[in-house]
Design an enzyme around this catalytic site. Structure first.
Site, short mmCIF file in Angstrom:
data_model
loop_
_atom_site.label_atom_id
_atom_site.label_comp_id
_atom_site.label_asym_id
_atom_site.label_seq_id
_atom_site.Cartn_x
_atom_site.Cartn_y
_atom_site.Cartn_z
N GLY A 20 53.24 115.39 31.80
CA GLY A 20 54.21 115.73 32.84
C GLY A 20 55.46 114.86 32.78
CB CYS A 21 55.88 111.21 32.41
SG CYS A 21 54.90 110.77 33.88
CB THR A 22 56.47 113.92 27.79
OG1 THR A 22 55.75 112.71 27.54
CG2 THR A 22 57.25 114.32 26.53
CB ALA B 30 61.60 111.94 30.21
#
Length: 158
Positions: A48-50, A53
């Site tokens: 999710g963070c990838t 970003a």
């Protein structure tokens, strides 16, 4: 459970000065007179963070056209932020708050739960700071899909 500080729209954004990818120091004062998006993400290089970003990086030029800077913030050490940036060709600055001071000041460090286990961590949150240094909008418990686009629309409207 409440986080140490609950930020609300209209408040002055809490000041910070922290290391970022590449080793420079970044502070709120660097963005005086400009709009700033701060997206807080739980952990570098997780799915999710990838995606989040990458989405903010993809829209970086559009944010710049809207007079808005972007910062990604997690508790990951600078070395991990560097590797995350390089692996995914990210173009937004990635800030390391290993001491949790900024995360707590912005109210994004709190109790989370995964597979029935409670633990402390970063609650995915995005904050839009206006050119006067006040909180214009807060998105809590963010769902990644379409989020960066929604933040861009809000920054353009500001």
């Amino acid at each position: 459970f409440r986080s140490a500080s609950v930020l609300s729209e209209g408040q002055v954004a809490p000041a910070f000065s922290l290391p970022r990818d590449g080793g420079q120091i970044v502070s709120l004062a660097n963005y005086a007179g400009r709009k700033l998006v701060i997206f807080f993400y739980p952990r570098a290089d997780t799915p999710g963070c990838t995606l989040e970003a990458i989405a903010f990086s993809r829209l970086a030029d559009a944010f710049a056209d809207a007079g808005t800077a972007i910062l990604g913030v997690s508790a990951d050490p600078v070395k991990k932020q560097d590797a995350f940036r390089d692996k995914h060709a990210l173009t937004v600055p990635l800030v390391s708050d290993a001491t949790l001071g900024m995360l707590k000041a912005y109210g994004v460090w709190g109790e989370k739960s995964l597979y029935g286990k409670a633990f402390m961590g970063i609650i995915r949150t995005t904050v839009l700071v206006d050119a006067d240094g006040r909180i214009a909008k807060i998105w809590r418990n963010v769902r990644v899909e379409g989020h960066a686009d929604a933040v861009l629309a809000a920054a353009r409207d500001l």
